[in-house]
Design a protein around this motif. Structure first.
Motif, PDB file in Angstrom:
ATOM      1  N   PRO A  49       0.834  -1.221  -0.132  1.00  0.00           N
ATOM      2  CA  PRO A  49       0.074  -0.070  -0.067  1.00  0.00           C
ATOM      3  C   PRO A  49       0.818   1.025  -0.041  1.00  0.00           C
ATOM      4  O   PRO A  49       1.715   1.244   0.651  1.00  0.00           O
ATOM      5  CB  PRO A  49      -0.842  -0.254   1.289  1.00  0.00           C
ATOM      6  N   LEU A  50       0.494   2.240  -0.520  1.00  0.00           N
ATOM      7  CA  LEU A  50       1.172   3.577  -0.757  1.00  0.00           C
ATOM      8  C   LEU A  50       0.692   4.628   0.383  1.00  0.00           C
ATOM      9  O   LEU A  50      -0.460   5.070   0.219  1.00  0.00           O
ATOM     10  CB  LEU A  50       1.137   4.213  -1.984  1.00  0.00           C
ATOM     11  N   GLY A  51       1.637   4.624   1.220  1.00  0.00           N
ATOM     12  CA  GLY A  51       1.365   5.552   2.402  1.00  0.00           C
ATOM     13  C   GLY A  51       2.104   7.052   2.388  1.00  0.00           C
ATOM     14  O   GLY A  51       2.621   7.263   1.104  1.00  0.00           O
ATOM     15  N   VAL A  52       1.902   7.928   3.327  1.00  0.00           N
ATOM     16  CA  VAL A  52       2.629   9.064   3.404  1.00  0.00           C
ATOM     17  C   VAL A  52       4.064   8.922   3.071  1.00  0.00           C
ATOM     18  O   VAL A  52       4.799   9.585   2.123  1.00  0.00           O
ATOM     19  CB  VAL A  52       2.263   9.959   4.628  1.00  0.00           C
ATOM     20  N   GLU A  53       4.567   8.222   3.750  1.00  0.00           N
ATOM     21  CA  GLU A  53       6.390   7.941   3.524  1.00  0.00           C
ATOM     22  C   GLU A  53       6.718   7.424   2.366  1.00  0.00           C
ATOM     23  O   GLU A  53       7.541   8.032   1.805  1.00  0.00           O
ATOM     24  CB  GLU A  53       6.875   6.992   4.754  1.00  0.00           C
ATOM     25  N   ALA A  55       5.078   7.639  -0.597  1.00  0.00           N
ATOM     26  CA  ALA A  55       4.828   9.044  -1.583  1.00  0.00           C
ATOM     27  C   ALA A  55       6.201   9.624  -1.541  1.00  0.00           C
ATOM     28  O   ALA A  55       6.385  10.152  -2.620  1.00  0.00           O
ATOM     29  CB  ALA A  55       3.209   9.380  -1.184  1.00  0.00           C
ATOM     30  N   LEU A  56       6.493  10.305  -0.497  1.00  0.00           N
ATOM     31  CA  LEU A  56       7.315  11.214  -0.119  1.00  0.00           C
ATOM     32  C   LEU A  56       8.682  10.583  -0.705  1.00  0.00           C
ATOM     33  O   LEU A  56       9.498  11.359  -1.398  1.00  0.00           O
ATOM     34  CB  LEU A  56       7.337  11.747   1.034  1.00  0.00           C
ATOM     35  N   VAL A  57       9.137   9.224  -0.179  1.00  0.00           N
ATOM     36  CA  VAL A  57      10.106   8.726  -0.792  1.00  0.00           C
ATOM     37  C   VAL A  57      10.439   8.610  -2.482  1.00  0.00           C
ATOM     38  O   VAL A  57      11.390   8.953  -3.117  1.00  0.00           O
ATOM     39  CB  VAL A  57      10.326   7.343  -0.253  1.00  0.00           C
ATOM     40  N   LEU A  58       9.160   8.215  -3.002  1.00  0.00           N
ATOM     41  CA  LEU A  58       9.095   8.039  -4.295  1.00  0.00           C
ATOM     42  C   LEU A  58       9.209   9.437  -5.040  1.00  0.00           C
ATOM     43  O   LEU A  58       9.659   9.743  -6.097  1.00  0.00           O
ATOM     44  CB  LEU A  58       7.811   7.236  -4.955  1.00  0.00           C
ATOM     45  N   SER A  59       8.552  10.447  -4.479  1.00  0.00           N
ATOM     46  CA  SER A  59       8.461  11.792  -4.923  1.00  0.00           C
ATOM     47  C   SER A  59      10.081  12.414  -4.876  1.00  0.00           C
ATOM     48  O   SER A  59      10.508  12.919  -5.765  1.00  0.00           O
ATOM     49  CB  SER A  59       7.742  12.756  -4.145  1.00  0.00           C
ATOM     50  N   ARG A  60      10.957  12.055  -3.840  1.00  0.00           N
ATOM     51  CA  ARG A  60      12.211  12.444  -3.807  1.00  0.00           C
ATOM     52  C   ARG A  60      13.026  11.718  -4.874  1.00  0.00           C
ATOM     53  O   ARG A  60      13.997  12.457  -5.367  1.00  0.00           O
ATOM     54  CB  ARG A  60      12.754  12.120  -2.229  1.00  0.00           C
ATOM     55  N   ALA A  61      12.917  10.475  -5.055  1.00  0.00           N
ATOM     56  CA  ALA A  61      13.704   9.851  -6.165  1.00  0.00           C
ATOM     57  C   ALA A  61      13.459  10.671  -7.413  1.00  0.00           C
ATOM     58  O   ALA A  61      14.269  10.737  -8.373  1.00  0.00           O
ATOM     59  CB  ALA A  61      13.238   8.430  -6.203  1.00  0.00           C
ATOM     60  N   VAL A  62      12.104  11.010  -7.722  1.00  0.00           N
ATOM     61  CA  VAL A  62      11.793  11.440  -9.049  1.00  0.00           C
ATOM     62  C   VAL A  62      12.335  12.952  -9.149  1.00  0.00           C
ATOM     63  O   VAL A  62      12.995  13.285 -10.361  1.00  0.00           O
ATOM     64  CB  VAL A  62      10.300  11.666  -9.294  1.00  0.00           C
ATOM     65  N   LEU A  63      12.416  13.626  -8.081  1.00  0.00           N
ATOM     66  CA  LEU A  63      12.901  15.011  -7.913  1.00  0.00           C
ATOM     67  C   LEU A  63      14.708  14.833  -8.207  1.00  0.00           C
ATOM     68  O   LEU A  63      14.941  15.835  -8.687  1.00  0.00           O
ATOM     69  CB  LEU A  63      12.504  15.751  -6.736  1.00  0.00           C
ATOM     70  N   MET A  89      -4.758   2.711   3.897  1.00  0.00           N
ATOM     71  CA  MET A  89      -6.200   3.276   4.586  1.00  0.00           C
ATOM     72  C   MET A  89      -5.931   3.030   5.756  1.00  0.00           C
ATOM     73  O   MET A  89      -5.996   2.043   6.713  1.00  0.00           O
ATOM     74  CB  MET A  89      -7.311   2.034   4.171  1.00  0.00           C
ATOM     75  N   SER A  90      -5.588   4.289   6.505  1.00  0.00           N
ATOM     76  CA  SER A  90      -5.136   4.471   8.042  1.00  0.00           C
ATOM     77  C   SER A  90      -5.728   6.013   8.576  1.00  0.00           C
ATOM     78  O   SER A  90      -5.768   6.902   7.564  1.00  0.00           O
ATOM     79  CB  SER A  90      -3.802   4.087   8.529  1.00  0.00           C
ATOM     80  N   ARG A  91      -5.924   6.000   9.544  1.00  0.00           N
ATOM     81  CA  ARG A  91      -6.515   7.291  10.081  1.00  0.00           C
ATOM     82  C   ARG A  91      -5.401   8.153  10.050  1.00  0.00           C
ATOM     83  O   ARG A  91      -5.348   9.276   9.652  1.00  0.00           O
ATOM     84  CB  ARG A  91      -7.087   7.248  11.227  1.00  0.00           C
ATOM     85  N   ARG A  92      -4.022   7.607  10.494  1.00  0.00           N
ATOM     86  CA  ARG A  92      -2.788   8.498  10.471  1.00  0.00           C
ATOM     87  C   ARG A  92      -2.552   8.953   9.335  1.00  0.00           C
ATOM     88  O   ARG A  92      -2.224  10.235   9.245  1.00  0.00           O
ATOM     89  CB  ARG A  92      -1.715   7.413  11.119  1.00  0.00           C
ATOM     90  N   ASP A  93      -2.288   8.000   8.385  1.00  0.00           N
ATOM     91  CA  ASP A  93      -1.836   8.814   7.064  1.00  0.00           C
ATOM     92  C   ASP A  93      -3.074   9.720   6.382  1.00  0.00           C
ATOM     93  O   ASP A  93      -2.798  10.737   5.772  1.00  0.00           O
ATOM     94  CB  ASP A  93      -1.925   7.543   5.940  1.00  0.00           C
ATOM     95  N   GLU A  94      -4.310   9.612   6.714  1.00  0.00           N
ATOM     96  CA  GLU A  94      -5.338  10.705   6.195  1.00  0.00           C
ATOM     97  C   GLU A  94      -4.952  11.747   7.176  1.00  0.00           C
ATOM     98  O   GLU A  94      -5.037  13.018   6.409  1.00  0.00           O
ATOM     99  CB  GLU A  94      -6.634  10.086   6.535  1.00  0.00           C
ATOM    100  N   LEU A  95      -4.464  11.843   8.445  1.00  0.00           N
ATOM    101  CA  LEU A  95      -4.497  12.867   9.023  1.00  0.00           C
ATOM    102  C   LEU A  95      -3.049  13.878   8.832  1.00  0.00           C
ATOM    103  O   LEU A  95      -3.096  14.965   8.977  1.00  0.00           O
ATOM    104  CB  LEU A  95      -4.215  12.633  10.762  1.00  0.00           C
ATOM    105  N   LEU A  96      -2.291  12.947   7.979  1.00  0.00           N
ATOM    106  CA  LEU A  96      -0.886  13.585   7.800  1.00  0.00           C
ATOM    107  C   LEU A  96      -1.175  14.147   6.333  1.00  0.00           C
ATOM    108  O   LEU A  96       0.104  14.642   5.970  1.00  0.00           O
ATOM    109  CB  LEU A  96       0.155  12.395   7.742  1.00  0.00           C
ATOM    110  N   GLY A  97      -2.257  14.018   5.708  1.00  0.00           N
ATOM    111  CA  GLY A  97      -2.493  14.561   4.406  1.00  0.00           C
ATOM    112  C   GLY A  97      -2.077  13.773   3.074  1.00  0.00           C
ATOM    113  O   GLY A  97      -1.410  14.158   2.643  1.00  0.00           O
ATOM    114  N   LEU A  98      -2.374  12.534   3.355  1.00  0.00           N
ATOM    115  CA  LEU A  98      -2.017  11.352   2.385  1.00  0.00           C
ATOM    116  C   LEU A  98      -2.621  11.946   0.860  1.00  0.00           C
ATOM    117  O   LEU A  98      -1.758  11.688  -0.125  1.00  0.00           O
ATOM    118  CB  LEU A  98      -2.655  10.137   2.726  1.00  0.00           C
ATOM    119  N   TYR A  99      -3.458  12.361   0.766  1.00  0.00           N
ATOM    120  CA  TYR A  99      -4.033  12.958  -0.301  1.00  0.00           C
ATOM    121  C   TYR A  99      -3.404  14.386  -0.912  1.00  0.00           C
ATOM    122  O   TYR A  99      -2.802  14.142  -2.192  1.00  0.00           O
ATOM    123  CB  TYR A  99      -5.632  13.702  -0.264  1.00  0.00           C
TER     124      TYR A  99
END
Length: 246
Positions: A49-53, A55-63, A89-99
């Motif tokens: 599953p793709l969570g906050v961390e 998504a940010l790791v992959l974003s960093r690799a692309v940048l 699908m976790s409350r933590r990820d949603e609260l950290l702004g997964l979208y």
């Protein structure tokens, strides 16, 4: 090669001379020699599953790939390899702004494409929902391997959102690809540009795909030609004309 290709098999076929692509916590990053240059690989493996961390790791690799391209004066192709679950699908990820993190990942891939990095998605397993949209569908074109099972939303979820009975949706899915998950339906709608042959070397097939990349997003045109989305192109063109005052 029978059955679904594993990531190791895919990488061996892409990089017969070796590579530095690795997987950590289901996240794929690295690169290898390709066509006289290099190919950057990012993505998800093992139905992760793709969570906050992530998504940010992959974003960093692309940048980082974009930054390296600016320094070297060459724009390496970026392959987004995907075998994922949906977004985490976790409350933590949603609260950290997964979208927002998923949107950021998609925008890094769109930026790379705009700056001259050919971007190609490769789905070889499962993917769904936000994870599918932010990775595979954020590339210029999406290829697939037999055995892949992509979906934007499964039918039970569609039933909950639309309030339509599941049996009605299942009946509609037999004749209307946009209602149905699965590789064949994604091909029909134009979401999947091409299905690769696992029995042939993938490096040559990917090189040919990159050499023939369309100038823009042609998913609506493919969907019309293949009968999976017969009116999407006309509607999109009408929206553009009206937005431009035509």
């Amino acid at each position: 090669m029978p059955g679904k290709m594993t990531l190791d098999q895919i990488l061996a076929s892409l990089f017969p001379a070796g590579h530095s692509v690795g997987v950590t916590d289901g996240l794929i990053t690295g690169e290898g020699p390709f066509g006289g240059g290099r190919l950057v690989v990012v993505g998800l493996d093992g139905d992760t599953p793709l969570g906050v961390e992530g998504a940010l790791v992959l974003s960093r690799a692309v940048l980082d790939a974009i930054k390296a391209g600016e320094s070297a004066g060459s724009r390496a192709p970026i392959l987004v390899a995907v075998d994922s679950d949906s977004q985490r699908m976790s409350r933590r990820d949603e609260l950290l702004g997964l979208y927002e993190c998923l949107a950021h990942l998609a925008k890094t891939l769109l930026l790379a494409d705009r700056l001259g990095h050919p971007t190609v998605g490769l789905i070889y397993g499962h993917s769904a929902a936000g994870a599918f949209i932010a990775t595979a569908l954020a590339t210029r074109v999406l290829a697939a391997l037999p055995g892949a099972h992509p979906s934007v939303m499964d039918l039970p979820s569609v039933a909950r959102v639309t309030k339509l009975p599941l049996d009605r949706l299942e009946a509609m899915a037999t004749s209307t690809p946009v209602f149905a998950p699965g590789l064949d339906n994604m091909v029909a709608t134009g979401a999947v540009h091409a299905v690769l042959d696992p029995a042939q070397p993938l490096d040559g097939q990917l090189s040919a795909l990159i050499a023939d990349l369309p100038a823009g997003d042609i998913r609506d045109r493919l969907g019309r030609a293949r009968g999976g989305r017969p009116v999407a192109q006309a509607i999109a063109e009408r929206v553009v004309r009206q937005a431009r005052g035509g």
